[in-house]
Scaffold this motif. Structure first.
Motif, PDB file in Angstrom:
ATOM      1  N   THR A 447      20.080  -3.468  12.524  1.00 53.51           N
ATOM      2  CA  THR A 447      21.108  -3.145  11.535  1.00 53.51           C
ATOM      3  C   THR A 447      20.789  -1.880  10.761  1.00 53.51           C
ATOM      4  N   GLY A 448      19.586  -1.354  10.892  1.00 49.57           N
ATOM      5  CA  GLY A 448      19.196  -0.180  10.126  1.00 49.57           C
ATOM      6  C   GLY A 448      18.791  -0.503   8.701  1.00 49.57           C
ATOM      7  N   LEU A 449      18.565  -1.790   8.384  1.00 42.73           N
ATOM      8  CA  LEU A 449      18.184  -2.191   7.032  1.00 42.73           C
ATOM      9  C   LEU A 449      16.818  -2.849   6.969  1.00 42.73           C
ATOM     10  N   GLY A 450      16.220  -3.156   8.083  1.00 45.67           N
ATOM     11  CA  GLY A 450      14.953  -3.891   8.077  1.00 45.67           C
ATOM     12  C   GLY A 450      13.834  -3.122   7.404  1.00 45.67           C
ATOM     13  N   LEU A 451      13.632  -1.864   7.808  1.00 51.12           N
ATOM     14  CA  LEU A 451      12.551  -1.076   7.220  1.00 51.12           C
ATOM     15  C   LEU A 451      12.814  -0.737   5.747  1.00 51.12           C
ATOM     16  N   PRO A 452      14.043  -0.357   5.347  1.00 55.23           N
ATOM     17  CA  PRO A 452      14.272  -0.157   3.903  1.00 55.23           C
ATOM     18  C   PRO A 452      13.999  -1.401   3.073  1.00 55.23           C
ATOM     19  N   ILE A 453      14.372  -2.582   3.585  1.00 53.47           N
ATOM     20  CA  ILE A 453      14.084  -3.822   2.859  1.00 53.47           C
ATOM     21  C   ILE A 453      12.584  -4.030   2.750  1.00 53.47           C
ATOM     22  N   ALA A 454      11.854  -3.775   3.847  1.00 49.31           N
ATOM     23  CA  ALA A 454      10.404  -3.959   3.828  1.00 49.31           C
ATOM     24  C   ALA A 454       9.746  -3.034   2.809  1.00 49.31           C
ATOM     25  N   ARG A 455      10.191  -1.773   2.741  1.00 50.18           N
ATOM     26  CA  ARG A 455       9.591  -0.846   1.769  1.00 50.18           C
ATOM     27  C   ARG A 455       9.937  -1.272   0.343  1.00 50.18           C
ATOM     28  N   ASP A 456      11.169  -1.731   0.099  1.00 50.64           N
ATOM     29  CA  ASP A 456      11.527  -2.183  -1.243  1.00 50.64           C
ATOM     30  C   ASP A 456      10.680  -3.379  -1.671  1.00 50.64           C
ATOM     31  N   ILE A 457      10.430  -4.293  -0.742  1.00 53.62           N
ATOM     32  CA  ILE A 457       9.596  -5.453  -1.070  1.00 53.62           C
ATOM     33  C   ILE A 457       8.179  -5.007  -1.388  1.00 53.62           C
ATOM     34  N   ALA A 458       7.652  -4.058  -0.615  1.00 51.51           N
ATOM     35  CA  ALA A 458       6.306  -3.542  -0.900  1.00 51.51           C
ATOM     36  C   ALA A 458       6.267  -2.866  -2.265  1.00 51.51           C
ATOM     37  N   ALA A 459       7.317  -2.103  -2.617  1.00 52.71           N
ATOM     38  CA  ALA A 459       7.345  -1.428  -3.916  1.00 52.71           C
ATOM     39  C   ALA A 459       7.416  -2.425  -5.059  1.00 52.71           C
ATOM     40  N   ILE A 460       8.177  -3.522  -4.873  1.00 54.28           N
ATOM     41  CA  ILE A 460       8.250  -4.547  -5.920  1.00 54.28           C
ATOM     42  C   ILE A 460       6.879  -5.164  -6.163  1.00 54.28           C
ATOM     43  N   HIS A 461       6.062  -5.247  -5.111  1.00 54.31           N
ATOM     44  CA  HIS A 461       4.701  -5.779  -5.238  1.00 54.31           C
ATOM     45  C   HIS A 461       3.696  -4.682  -5.571  1.00 54.31           C
ATOM     46  N   LYS A 462       4.188  -3.518  -6.055  1.00 52.40           N
ATOM     47  CA  LYS A 462       3.336  -2.381  -6.436  1.00 52.40           C
ATOM     48  C   LYS A 462       2.516  -1.876  -5.258  1.00 52.40           C
ATOM     49  N   GLY A 463       3.093  -1.994  -4.083  1.00 48.66           N
ATOM     50  CA  GLY A 463       2.412  -1.521  -2.887  1.00 48.66           C
ATOM     51  C   GLY A 463       3.172  -0.390  -2.217  1.00 48.66           C
ATOM     52  N   THR A 464       2.748  -0.023  -1.037  1.00 43.93           N
ATOM     53  CA  THR A 464       3.373   1.064  -0.276  1.00 43.93           C
ATOM     54  C   THR A 464       3.528   0.636   1.177  1.00 43.93           C
ATOM     55  N   LEU A 465       4.478   1.298   1.873  1.00 47.90           N
ATOM     56  CA  LEU A 465       4.699   1.095   3.300  1.00 47.90           C
ATOM     57  C   LEU A 465       4.889   2.472   3.924  1.00 47.90           C
ATOM     58  N   THR A 466       4.006   2.827   4.848  1.00 47.48           N
ATOM     59  CA  THR A 466       4.041   4.145   5.467  1.00 47.48           C
ATOM     60  C   THR A 466       3.860   4.011   6.975  1.00 47.48           C
ATOM     61  N   VAL A 467       4.161   5.124   7.679  1.00 41.64           N
ATOM     62  CA  VAL A 467       3.976   5.220   9.120  1.00 41.64           C
ATOM     63  C   VAL A 467       2.778   6.114   9.376  1.00 41.64           C
ATOM     64  N   LEU A 468       1.872   5.670  10.295  1.00 42.41           N
ATOM     65  CA  LEU A 468       0.648   6.411  10.568  1.00 42.41           C
ATOM     66  C   LEU A 468       0.695   7.053  11.951  1.00 42.41           C
ATOM     67  N   ASP A 469      -0.140   8.090  12.101  1.00 40.02           N
ATOM     68  CA  ASP A 469      -0.352   8.689  13.406  1.00 40.02           C
ATOM     69  C   ASP A 469      -1.303   7.804  14.202  1.00 40.02           C
ATOM     70  N   SER A 470      -0.854   7.333  15.321  1.00 43.54           N
ATOM     71  CA  SER A 470      -1.702   6.528  16.207  1.00 43.54           C
ATOM     72  C   SER A 470      -1.523   7.052  17.625  1.00 43.54           C
TER      73      SER A 470
END
Length: 495
Positions: A447-470
């Motif tokens: 739906t194009g909303l999964g990752l934005p929801i995940a980042r918002d949840i991480a921000a609410i928990h004072k955390g971060t969500l990023t993509v890494l080079d692998s």
């Protein structure tokens, strides 16, 4: 007596009682209250000018009073010193037995009178010849001075008395000096200070009024511009003064706020447009399937169409659920969720509850890591990351849970061996309804909303969500802060 504060009461209580008394008086007299309200300055400009004038008036009053008192004391001392010299000269004449009548007056001396112990006038100046002894308001004591109105004179005098011994007995010498000069100097100084104070107060008031008006002119311009900005004019900005002061910083802050509001409005409009587009596509397909089902009576066609309609309905349901969750995350004033959550247990139970997956999921969570948070939201964060990984993985998915000793954070990584994400697109994928490949995402059911929801949840928990080079894989890393452990209580007597 009821309104009088008790002895030892604090000044704040007395001030409060005074304000309460004034308030009661104004309440009982509406006209007085209306007059006070009408006379009370309402603008900052008027209040500032009034405060400046009142402060200067108080300072000028204290300074003028001090100047007049010092001038008066100095002039009286000068007059008294002259009178004392004259009295000492007459006392020497009395001691030597050379008193003559009338006694000559020096410059600045108004009268001289010498009285013996019986109250008889022994000698006097010409203006007191034939007058009875002076009756001062108080008895002289040595060189003590006192005020006395002499006969025929209404102005103020300074009288000095000195005791002397003559061949015929003790006498008292009274010498009076006029304070006319001191009074005139005091009156002139008072008038000059009053005029100077009035001119200074007028100057301070005018300068304060003008300076305050010039200082508040940018504020009025900012207020007028903000009042003219509507919900559709968020692209407008308030004027910024050239000065580097508080008003310039206020204008800069207002413009930054307007810019954020404009960006938020643009995001909201874009979100509504994207949501409408996303809802319209499955609704269109669903309607087409239902219309075809109504037009055909073949049971096999009905079965296929109903199955497709069910898939589109599930897609609509998932999209509606994501939209509701996003609205909740956006509108709720979240505090930091503080329920203890075991991330290792959450990872194992979430992966086990998903059942059969297109690609196997390897879990590496060897130790329990507890963070404060909302277990439902954290489970949703991991679920969204796993759903995204399952859509794009080729053969495997890895979930790894560790701790970062340097920062003290819990680190949750979800890795899949799908196609890598270009650096320029690593922030775009966290935008709502953002797709790097529209056709592939729709086929995969995203739906194009999964990752934005995940980042918002991480921000609410004072955390971060990023993509890494692998190398050969894509890793989504979530950091959640671990609160420091409370200090242990050391029993008494332990070392």
């Amino acid at each position: 007596m009821a309104d009088r504060p008790p002895a030892g009461a604090p000044a704040g209580a007395a001030h409060h009682r005074l304000r309460a008394t004034v308030h009661r008086h104004l309440t009982r007299h509406p006209r007085a209250a209306a007059l006070v309200d009408r006379l009370t300055p309402r603008s900052v400009r008027a209040r500032t000018t009034l405060a400046a004038c009142a402060s200067v008036a108080v300072v000028l009053s204290l300074a003028s009073t001090a100047v007049i008192l010092l001038l008066r004391v100095n002039l009286e001392r000068t007059v008294e010193a002259g009178a004392r010299e004259q009295a000492q000269a007459v006392a020497h004449l009395a001691t030597d037995g050379h008193l003559t009548s009338p006694l000559p007056l020096d410059h600045g001396t108004d009268f001289i009178q010498v009285v013996d112990a019986n109250g008889t006038v022994v000698a006097a100046s010409q203006n007191l010849t034939g007058h009875p002894p002076l009756a001062p308001a108080d008895h002289p004591d040595g060189h003590r001075t006192f005020n006395l109105d002499t006969p025929g004179h209404a102005h103020h005098k300074r009288v000095t008395s000195i005791a002397a011994t003559t061949p015929t007995g003790p006498v008292t010498v009274y010498v009076g000096a006029s304070l006319r000069t001191a009074d005139a100097a005091e009156d002139l100084t008072t008038a000059a200070l009053a005029v100077l104070s009035a001119v200074l107060l007028f100057t301070v008031g005018a300068l304060t009024w003008r300076a305050t008006g010039r200082a508040l002119r940018p504020v009025e311009a900012i207020r007028a511009e903000v009042a003219a900005i509507g919900d559709r004019d968020l692209n407008r900005r308030v004027p910024e003064p050239r000065s580097d002061d508080e008003i310039a910083r206020l204008a800069d802050t207002m413009n930054a706020m307007l810019q954020r509001l404009e960006a938020a409005g643009a995001r909201q409009r874009r979100f509504i447009a994207d949501a409408s587009h996303e809802l319209r596509s499955p609704l269109t397909v669903l309607r087409t399937q239902l219309e075809v089902a109504l037009a055909h009576s073949d049971p096999d066609v009905h079965t296929d169409l109903v199955a497709g309609a069910l898939e589109d309905t599930e897609r609509l349901q998932a999209l509606a659920t994501d939209l509701l969750l996003l609205a909740r995350l956006d509108t709720t004033d979240h505090g930091w969720p503080d329920e203890p959550v075991d991330l290792a247990d959450l990872v194992h139970t979430t992966v086990a509850a998903r059942g059969a997956e297109p690609h196997p999921v390897a879990v590496h969570a060897p130790m329990a890591i507890t963070v404060p948070g909302n277990p439902l939201w954290l489970r949703r964060l991991l679920t969204n990351l796993l759903d995204n990984a399952q859509r794009h993985a080729r053969s495997y998915i890895t979930v790894r849970l560790t701790t970062d000793r340097a920062s003290g954070d819990a680190v949750l990584e979800v890795t899949n061996d799908g196609p890598p994400i270009e650096p320029a697109d690593r922030e775009k994928i966290f935008e709502r309804f953002a797709r790097l490949d529209d056709a592939r995402s729709r086929d995969d059911g995203g739906t194009g909303l999964g990752l934005p929801i995940a980042r918002d949840i991480a921000a609410i928990h004072k955390g971060t969500l990023t993509v890494l080079d692998s190398p050969g894989a894509t890793t989504f890393r979530t950091r959640l802060p671990i609160p420091p452990a409370p200090p242990r209580d050391v029993p008494t007597g332990c070392r």
